[in-house]
Design an enzyme around this catalytic site. Structure first.
Site, short mmCIF file in Angstrom:
data_model
loop_
_atom_site.label_atom_id
_atom_site.label_comp_id
_atom_site.label_asym_id
_atom_site.label_seq_id
_atom_site.Cartn_x
_atom_site.Cartn_y
_atom_site.Cartn_z
N THR A 61 -2.59 -7.22 3.57
CA THR A 61 -3.00 -6.41 4.71
C THR A 61 -4.22 -7.02 5.37
O THR A 61 -4.90 -7.89 4.80
CB THR A 61 -3.38 -4.97 4.29
OG1 THR A 61 -4.66 -4.99 3.65
CG2 THR A 61 -2.34 -4.37 3.39
N ASP A 62 -4.52 -6.56 6.57
CA ASP A 62 -5.81 -6.87 7.18
C ASP A 62 -6.84 -5.92 6.58
O ASP A 62 -6.53 -5.02 5.79
CB ASP A 62 -5.73 -6.73 8.70
CG ASP A 62 -6.74 -7.62 9.41
OD1 ASP A 62 -7.78 -7.95 8.81
OD2 ASP A 62 -6.49 -8.00 10.57
N TYR A 63 -8.08 -6.10 6.97
CA TYR A 63 -9.25 -5.42 6.41
C TYR A 63 -9.09 -3.90 6.44
O TYR A 63 -9.05 -3.30 7.52
CB TYR A 63 -10.46 -5.83 7.24
CG TYR A 63 -11.78 -5.88 6.53
CD1 TYR A 63 -12.40 -7.09 6.27
CD2 TYR A 63 -12.45 -4.73 6.16
CE1 TYR A 63 -13.64 -7.17 5.66
CE2 TYR A 63 -13.69 -4.78 5.54
CZ TYR A 63 -14.29 -6.00 5.30
OH TYR A 63 -15.52 -6.05 4.70
N THR A 64 -8.96 -3.27 5.30
CA THR A 64 -8.84 -1.81 5.12
C THR A 64 -7.65 -1.20 5.87
O THR A 64 -7.65 -0.01 6.17
CB THR A 64 -10.14 -1.06 5.50
OG1 THR A 64 -10.40 -1.20 6.91
CG2 THR A 64 -11.32 -1.55 4.70
N ALA A 65 -6.63 -2.01 6.16
CA ALA A 65 -5.51 -1.50 6.96
C ALA A 65 -4.74 -0.40 6.25
O ALA A 65 -4.19 0.50 6.90
CB ALA A 65 -4.57 -2.65 7.33
#
Length: 759
Positions: A283-287
């Site tokens: 995932t992207d950052y905290t997605a």
């Protein structure tokens, strides 16, 4: 002899296939054995990607990293660098966790490591594929020398809305150009063997459609037909995967109602089943956590949704770490889901050779020798110069290496802004400003004077937002007229004025969307005053996106768009301004006349009421009352100090069958007084189809060097593959019928010819 070569070739292919199969069997046996020894908690721990906190790329920082490593609760760390730090963390994993599984270490190595190259949009403007691959290769060498083995690049999102700040991090508006660049970046990062200690695991992002957010606003919703998705937006991701990219990052946006990180159709049906992807999905950052605000449930619910959709690794949010065991106990997820994800994480580590030698990237001697090497800096200077796009030149450039040049503007004396956005590892403190680079490049031949001239923007709060992460630009709180008067005094004895204006590096990039794409008013006032001196003025334009430059084009005699050229920007700008290098960059994105035209891109569809060619306004036609449909600068546009003359297109036949090829040729002549490079661009239009088709599509290009007065015949080959598109049933087909081929120096100024595809 040919038979023997054929037998040898077939033998080599068979041997390679057999060797790969044996390697995969060995890897699978190893991972099967390891999985059998892992507890469910250790498996879930492998799915947790945390940040070491060196580089700020999001709003959350991981806690108790050391304790989690020992407990086997971390599979990867990003934003941690240096062989010493990484070895210490790796030793914790290998020596103090129960199973000793090594950690993968990532970093946002976007357009260089310590040696920063032009921002990706600038690299795209080179249209130089070997050069682009070499920037990725050097980036891999430097990053791996500092302990890193995974990069969150390339970003291959198509964007046709320059209000979106992250257009700076991609390759622009075109499907074909972006696909070509995606391939080169992956091959540069990953090399020919991921287990070598100078190769990086590439991560294709952001999957998918991130650049098509509504209103040009970052993280916003995306709504798109499958037809447009398959024909225009998905091909660059596929090109990167076909080149061998072994990881994919999900995008923040929703796609037709379902966020990418929880989108099973996207991550499993399309990516895994249709495309056959066998790598790691992160995932992207905290997605995962952000799915809560998307409205999909609480942290436990959205974590389960993401895992089941096809996500393998959770970046920073730790939803997997804290909820998956509970979801497993409650039968919301299966152990098979968890095992699938763990396997892809372990396979990435295996391919990198980390199980064989966890410390293969922790060689302090490499760090001393291979980072910011002289030859890397020399290449960075060349890459920067080739990225610059000459937008206008009324016989002012190149400048003579005599007299005095006044370099004035808020971008004149800021080294920290030269690398551009997403240069998290670049040595900003020791990067030369434009003035410093020019002085070093020119020595005593030219006297350089300088002045701030104006603030970046009149709005102090906006300037603070636009100069984050140490990219400070001095601010003078006095009346702007006083500042301008001082600048004019500085320029009084100059022979030429270089106006260093435009955006600061953080006015583009992530979370840097803008609704006003003009040069800020504070800088416009300065530019007007400089023009009134009557001295020759060159606008050196810094930007991470297409800007609206209608006024500047009308009033300024010379405009050189330098994007953000990286570590060696200052010297490279001097090289081009003073004629040591002839500019050859071409725009990878259309520059509109004003924001109201956006989205504006060359490969648009026709309408049932098209505007007549050359017309501005016709009632009941597709146009505006107040401005023409035309861009200020079209896709593919860029001037040279020389001039290039195109002949007529020559076809070797007028019609081809589906299994045949068409040879297309054109004569190109350098008719100017300088040696130079020209990007010869080939476009195609499908004239009659079962569905609407674009008015032009880029299908090939060649970057050609010609000495002054030299002519050369440029040859292209068109095949059935170049004519294919996804039809309404999403079948990839070429339909028989009439086509046009266009060749020229940009998407607007082209020669054309007709041909047919027959059964």
């Amino acid at each position: 002899m040919n038979i023997r070569k054929g037998i040898l070739s077939c033998s080599l292919i068979a041997f390679s296939f057999l060797a790969n199969a044996q390697d995969n069997n060995k890897m699978n046996q190893f991972i099967d054995d390891l999985l059998s020894k892992m507890t469910i908690e250790e498996k879930i721990g492998q799915l947790n990607l945390v940040t070491g906190g060196e580089a700020t790329t999001g709003s959350v920082v991981s806690t108790d990293v050391e304790g989690k490593i020992k407990a086997g609760n971390i599979g990867g760390i990003f934003s941690m660098s240096s062989p010493a730090k990484i070895r210490k963390a790796q030793e914790l994993a290998v020596k103090e966790s129960r199973l000793g599984i090594p950690i993968i270490f990532g970093m946002d190595v976007i357009h260089g490591y310590k040696t920063a190259f032009p921002i990706p949009l600038g690299l795209a403007a080179t249209w130089d594929m070997p050069l682009i691959r070499q920037t990725a290769r050097i980036s891999a060498v430097e990053a791996t020398a500092d302990g890193i083995n995974w990069t969150f690049s390339p970003m291959v999102d198509i964007s046709r809305d320059p209000r979106w700040g992250r257009i700076s991090e991609g390759s622009g508006e075109d499907t074909y150009l972006t696909s070509r660049i995606a391939k080169e970046m992956v091959l540069g990062y990953q090399g020919d063997d991921l287990s070598k200690n100078n190769t990086l695991l590439a991560c294709v992002k952001h999957f998918a459609l991130y650049g098509a957010g509504e209103a040009g606003r970052d993280y916003h919703s995306t709504d798109m037909s499958l037809h447009r998705m398959y024909n225009e937006y998905l091909p660059p991701y596929k090109a990167a995967l076909d080149a061998g990219a072994m990881s994919v990052m999900t995008s923040f946006n929703d796609i037709n109602g379902l966020p990418a990180t929880a989108n099973r159709w996207l991550l499993s049906d399309l990516l895994r089943n249709d495309w056959g992807f066998k790598g790691l999905v992160v995932t992207d950052y905290t997605a995962v956590n952000e799915l809560i605000d998307h409205g999909l449930g609480d942290l436990q619910q959205v974590s389960a949704l993401s895992l089941q959709a096809g996500v393998d690794m959770d970046m920073v949010g730790e939803g997997f770490l804290t909820t998956l065991k509970k979801s497993l106990d409650e039968k919301r997820v299966s152990e098979a889901d968890i095992n699938r994800a763990v396997r892809y994480v372990l396979e990435a580590k295996y391919r990198l050779g980390l199980f064989e030698d966890p410390y293969r990237y922790c060689d302090e001697q490499r760090a001393k020798k291979e980072i910011s090497k002289k030859e890397h800096l020399v290449f960075a200077r060349e890459a920067a110069a080739k990225s610059f796009v000459l937008l206008k030149n009324e016989q002012i450039l190149p400048l003579k290496k005599t007299g005095t040049v006044a370099v004035i503007g808020p971008l004149a004396n800021t080294g920290a802004n030269m690398p551009g956005t997403w240069s998290v590892s670049a040595d900003h403190a020791n990067t030369q400003s434009l003035v410093e680079g020019m002085r070093e490049a020119l020595g005593s031949k030219v006297k350089i004077t300088t002045h701030l001239g104006s603030n970046l923007t009149d709005d102090k709060a906006l300037q603070e937002r636009a100069t984050m992460f140490g990219r400070t630009i001095p601010r003078d709180e006095r009346d702007s007229e006083i500042i301008i008067a001082e600048a004019l005094k500085t320029a009084e004895n100059a022979d030429v004025i270089v106006a260093a204006l435009g955006e600061s590096s953080e006015m583009s990039g992530e979370s840097s969307s803008r609704t006003d794409l003009n040069i800020p008013a504070s800088q416009r006032r300065l530019l007007e005053a400089l023009l009134k001196t009557g001295k020759p003025v060159v606008l050196v334009l810094f930007t991470g996106r297409p800007l609206t430059l209608t006024w500047e084009h009308e009033h300024v005699p010379a405009i050189l768009n330098v994007w953000f050229g990286g570590t060696e920007s200052g010297k490279a700008i001097a090289d081009v301004l003073f004629g040591d290098i002839n500019p050859s960059g071409k725009l990878p994105a259309t520059f509109p006349q004003n924001v109201g035209q956006i989205p504006l891109y060359y490969s648009h569809k026709n309408t049932g009421r098209p505007l007549a060619e050359g017309a501005w306004f016709q009632k009941f036609r597709s146009n505006y009352l107040d401005v023409s449909n035309e861009p200020l600068y079209p896709f593919g546009y860029g001037l040279s100090y020389s001039t290039f003359e195109y002949g007529e297109i020559i076809l070797d036949k007028k019609a081809i069958k589906k299994n045949e090829t068409l040879k297309v040729s054109i004569d190109l002549k350098n008719t100017g007084n300088f040696d130079g490079e020209e990007v010869v661009q080939l476009y195609i239009r499908d004239m009659v189809g079962s569905m609407t088709r674009p008015v032009k599509e880029l299908k090939n290009f060649q970057k050609v060097f010609l000495k002054k007065g030299e002519s050369k015949r440029i040859d292209f080959t068109i095949s059935e593959e170049d004519l294919k598109f996804y039809d309404l049933q999403l079948k990839h087909i070429a339909e028989p019928g009439a086509f046009k081929v266009f060749i020229g120096g940009n998407s607007r100024d082209v020669k054309e010819a007709d041909f047919e595809l027959t059964e």
